[in-house]
Design an enzyme around this catalytic site. Structure first.
Site, mmCIF file in Angstrom:
data_model
loop_
_atom_site.group_PDB
_atom_site.id
_atom_site.type_symbol
_atom_site.label_atom_id
_atom_site.label_comp_id
_atom_site.label_asym_id
_atom_site.label_seq_id
_atom_site.Cartn_x
_atom_site.Cartn_y
_atom_site.Cartn_z
ATOM 1 N N THR A 1 -7.663 1.151 -2.298
ATOM 2 C CA THR A 1 -7.976 -0.196 -2.637
ATOM 3 C C THR A 1 -9.341 -0.846 -1.709
ATOM 4 O O THR A 1 -9.130 -0.477 -0.473
ATOM 5 C CB THR A 1 -6.654 -1.179 -2.764
ATOM 6 O OG1 THR A 1 -5.792 -0.893 -3.357
ATOM 7 C CG2 THR A 1 -7.218 -2.439 -2.865
ATOM 8 N N ASN B 1 4.320 4.147 2.986
ATOM 9 C CA ASN B 1 3.155 3.802 3.733
ATOM 10 C C ASN B 1 3.291 2.378 3.787
ATOM 11 O O ASN B 1 3.752 1.457 2.913
ATOM 12 C CB ASN B 1 2.057 4.384 2.797
ATOM 13 C CG ASN B 1 1.395 3.291 1.920
ATOM 14 O OD1 ASN B 1 0.662 2.402 2.189
ATOM 15 N ND2 ASN B 1 1.801 3.511 0.662
ATOM 16 N N ARG B 2 2.435 1.674 4.678
ATOM 17 C CA ARG B 2 2.334 0.460 4.845
ATOM 18 C C ARG B 2 0.766 0.128 5.459
ATOM 19 O O ARG B 2 0.707 -0.540 6.556
ATOM 20 C CB ARG B 2 3.273 -0.171 5.809
ATOM 21 C CG ARG B 2 3.641 0.317 7.170
ATOM 22 C CD ARG B 2 4.402 -0.511 8.047
ATOM 23 N NE ARG B 2 4.630 0.167 9.391
ATOM 24 C CZ ARG B 2 5.934 1.044 9.547
ATOM 25 N NH1 ARG B 2 6.753 0.992 8.564
ATOM 26 N NH2 ARG B 2 5.835 1.401 10.694
ATOM 27 N N MET B 3 -0.236 0.997 4.946
ATOM 28 C CA MET B 3 -1.571 0.776 5.392
ATOM 29 C C MET B 3 -1.964 -0.501 5.163
ATOM 30 O O MET B 3 -2.708 -0.908 6.153
ATOM 31 C CB MET B 3 -2.301 1.771 4.166
ATOM 32 C CG MET B 3 -1.884 3.259 4.261
ATOM 33 S SD MET B 3 -2.052 4.029 5.529
ATOM 34 C CE MET B 3 -3.990 4.347 5.805
ATOM 35 N N PHE C 1 -4.114 -2.141 2.955
ATOM 36 C CA PHE C 1 -5.647 -2.292 2.557
ATOM 37 C C PHE C 1 -6.468 -2.061 3.374
ATOM 38 O O PHE C 1 -7.573 -3.078 3.812
ATOM 39 C CB PHE C 1 -5.715 -3.748 1.863
ATOM 40 C CG PHE C 1 -5.221 -3.775 0.535
ATOM 41 C CD1 PHE C 1 -4.358 -2.635 -0.207
ATOM 42 C CD2 PHE C 1 -5.171 -5.153 -0.028
ATOM 43 C CE1 PHE C 1 -4.005 -3.001 -1.389
ATOM 44 C CE2 PHE C 1 -4.388 -5.275 -1.489
ATOM 45 C CZ PHE C 1 -3.863 -4.325 -1.987
ATOM 46 N N SER D 1 0.418 -4.149 -4.572
ATOM 47 C CA SER D 1 1.054 -3.392 -3.226
ATOM 48 C C SER D 1 1.960 -4.280 -2.695
ATOM 49 O O SER D 1 1.994 -5.576 -2.232
ATOM 50 C CB SER D 1 -0.330 -3.306 -2.195
ATOM 51 O OG SER D 1 0.056 -2.790 -1.194
ATOM 52 N N ASN E 1 2.306 -4.423 0.941
ATOM 53 C CA ASN E 1 1.904 -4.219 2.003
ATOM 54 C C ASN E 1 0.776 -5.144 2.410
ATOM 55 O O ASN E 1 0.340 -5.326 3.691
ATOM 56 C CB ASN E 1 1.413 -3.023 2.442
ATOM 57 C CG ASN E 1 2.384 -1.832 2.374
ATOM 58 O OD1 ASN E 1 3.457 -2.102 2.660
ATOM 59 N ND2 ASN E 1 1.859 -0.800 1.712
ATOM 60 N N THR E 2 0.642 -6.260 1.413
ATOM 61 C CA THR E 2 -0.273 -7.503 2.009
ATOM 62 C C THR E 2 0.664 -8.680 1.686
ATOM 63 O O THR E 2 0.849 -8.868 0.336
ATOM 64 C CB THR E 2 -1.509 -7.552 0.803
ATOM 65 O OG1 THR E 2 -2.307 -6.428 1.422
ATOM 66 C CG2 THR E 2 -2.388 -8.795 1.024
ATOM 67 N N LYS F 1 -2.731 -3.055 -12.357
ATOM 68 C CA LYS F 1 -1.532 -2.012 -11.650
ATOM 69 C C LYS F 1 -0.459 -2.872 -11.422
ATOM 70 O O LYS F 1 -0.834 -3.853 -10.478
ATOM 71 C CB LYS F 1 -2.294 -1.315 -10.599
ATOM 72 C CG LYS F 1 -1.365 -0.034 -10.238
ATOM 73 C CD LYS F 1 -1.877 0.579 -9.108
ATOM 74 C CE LYS F 1 -0.887 1.947 -8.586
ATOM 75 N NZ LYS F 1 -1.702 2.970 -7.904
ATOM 76 N N THR G 1 3.342 3.035 -11.858
ATOM 77 C CA THR G 1 3.568 1.931 -11.183
ATOM 78 C C THR G 1 3.202 2.169 -9.893
ATOM 79 O O THR G 1 2.705 3.290 -9.217
ATOM 80 C CB THR G 1 5.122 1.690 -11.002
ATOM 81 O OG1 THR G 1 5.520 2.661 -10.166
ATOM 82 C CG2 THR G 1 5.816 1.505 -12.213
ATOM 83 N N ASN G 2 3.038 1.153 -8.906
ATOM 84 C CA ASN G 2 2.601 1.317 -7.579
ATOM 85 C C ASN G 2 3.800 1.618 -6.657
ATOM 86 O O ASN G 2 5.018 2.075 -7.262
ATOM 87 C CB ASN G 2 2.256 -0.270 -6.921
ATOM 88 C CG ASN G 2 1.357 -0.197 -5.851
ATOM 89 O OD1 ASN G 2 1.385 0.626 -5.060
ATOM 90 N ND2 ASN G 2 0.156 -1.192 -5.946
ATOM 91 N N THR G 3 4.052 1.738 -5.566
ATOM 92 C CA THR G 3 5.016 2.190 -4.696
ATOM 93 C C THR G 3 6.178 0.900 -4.724
ATOM 94 O O THR G 3 6.118 -0.204 -5.163
ATOM 95 C CB THR G 3 4.523 2.295 -3.309
ATOM 96 O OG1 THR G 3 4.176 0.961 -2.382
ATOM 97 C CG2 THR G 3 3.681 3.247 -2.894
#
Length: 288
Positions: free
Chosen positions: A40, A65-67, A69, A129, A131-132, A168, A196-198
């Site tokens: 992303t 994962n918790r990147m 973005f 996501s 994670n945001t 997404k 799908t996403n995570t």
């Protein structure tokens, strides 16, 4: 495959999140991917979440994962995209910056779009996501409708009406919420959905490993354990869509059998990520 006006040399693509900055496009083409979704990408550079932020459970082919973005920003990625290999469909996956409030999300997506869209073949809006903070709230129909309308207006402003625009979605939506989102998407004029996403659902992990995964902390889960949940979501979406929009299957695709099942279910294309981490590049050839 001919999908949303684009010709894909194979139904198999690389999902967003692995090549965030469009740094390895010749490699993905050489491995045999028909398309790659970069990103992303956020409009402005941001570091993402503190490390450690990626965890592997090889016994289950599971990633957490918790990147958050982590992105070099749209201007830098757009500059890199100007040197693209021929014969590879490239999509751009866009997100908002972490500090941007939900009320200003459209401006962020539009800013990233103006940089990235002219350099790619399709755009995917990432509103799923985990994670945001607050990002998934943008999936609610009341927030999604103006976001999609605004992005379609931005597309028209740039003269890119022929370029597909995908959305997404997350695997953690209640059935009635998912149904509403599908109807908003189908009525909006966008080109298709990616599912799908995570997932945030720790219940997909086998009990013997659940404590270990819980100890890793926050983040989205992907890989083989997501397969059943992701497929159930896709089947519900496909049932509601009734052929109105194409669907790209993502989440839990781990080999030829999963790919065949997704395409037989009605998906137009498939994407992999986690399986590539655990099985290596031979996965692409096996699926093709």
């Amino acid at each position: 495959r001919r999908v949303a006006g684009l010709t894909f040399p194979t139904p198999l693509g690389l999902a967003a999140g692995l090549d965030k900055g469009a740094e390895l496009l010749p490699l993905w083409k050489a491995l045999g991917f028909g398309h790659v979704e970069i990103g992303t990408v956020t409009p402005r550079p941001q570091p993402g979440n503190p490390r450690p932020r990626v965890f592997r459970l090889p016994a289950e082919e599971l990633l957490l994962n918790r990147m958050g973005f982590n992105s070099e920003g749209a201007a830098t990625v757009a500059g890199r995209l100007r040197e693209r290999p021929a014969g590879l469909v490239v999509g751009g996956n866009l997100g908002k910056n972490k500090e941007t409030p939900e009320s200003a999300a459209l401006a962020d997506y539009a800013e990233a779009y103006r940089w990235i869209a002219p350099q790619v073949d399709y755009i995917a809006l990432n509103v799923s996501s985990p994670n945001t903070p607050g990002l998934r709230n943008l999936q609610a129909p009341a927030a999604l409708e103006p976001l999609l309308a605004g992005m379609l207006a931005c597309r028209k402003e740039l003269g890119l009406e022929a370029q597909p625009l995908f959305l997404k979605l997350a695997p953690d939506l209640a059935d009635e919420d998912l149904d509403g989102i599908v109807e908003v998407a189908a009525a909006s004029g966008i080109s298709g959905l990616i599912a799908t996403n995570t997932t945030l659902d720790r219940g997909i992990v086998t009990p013997v490993h659940r404590d270990q995964v819980e100890a890793w902390g926050a983040g989205g889960l992907s890989g083989r354990p997501l397969a059943g949940k992701a497929r159930a979501v896709r089947l519900r979406i496909l049932g509601r869509l009734r052929g109105r929009l194409p669907l790209i299957a993502c989440g839990g695709i781990c080999g030829p059998d999963d790919t065949k099942a997704a395409l037989s279910d009605g998906a137009a294309l498939v994407q992999v990520y986690s399986a590539l981490i655990f099985q290596g590049p031979g996965l692409v050839r096996r699926i093709n």
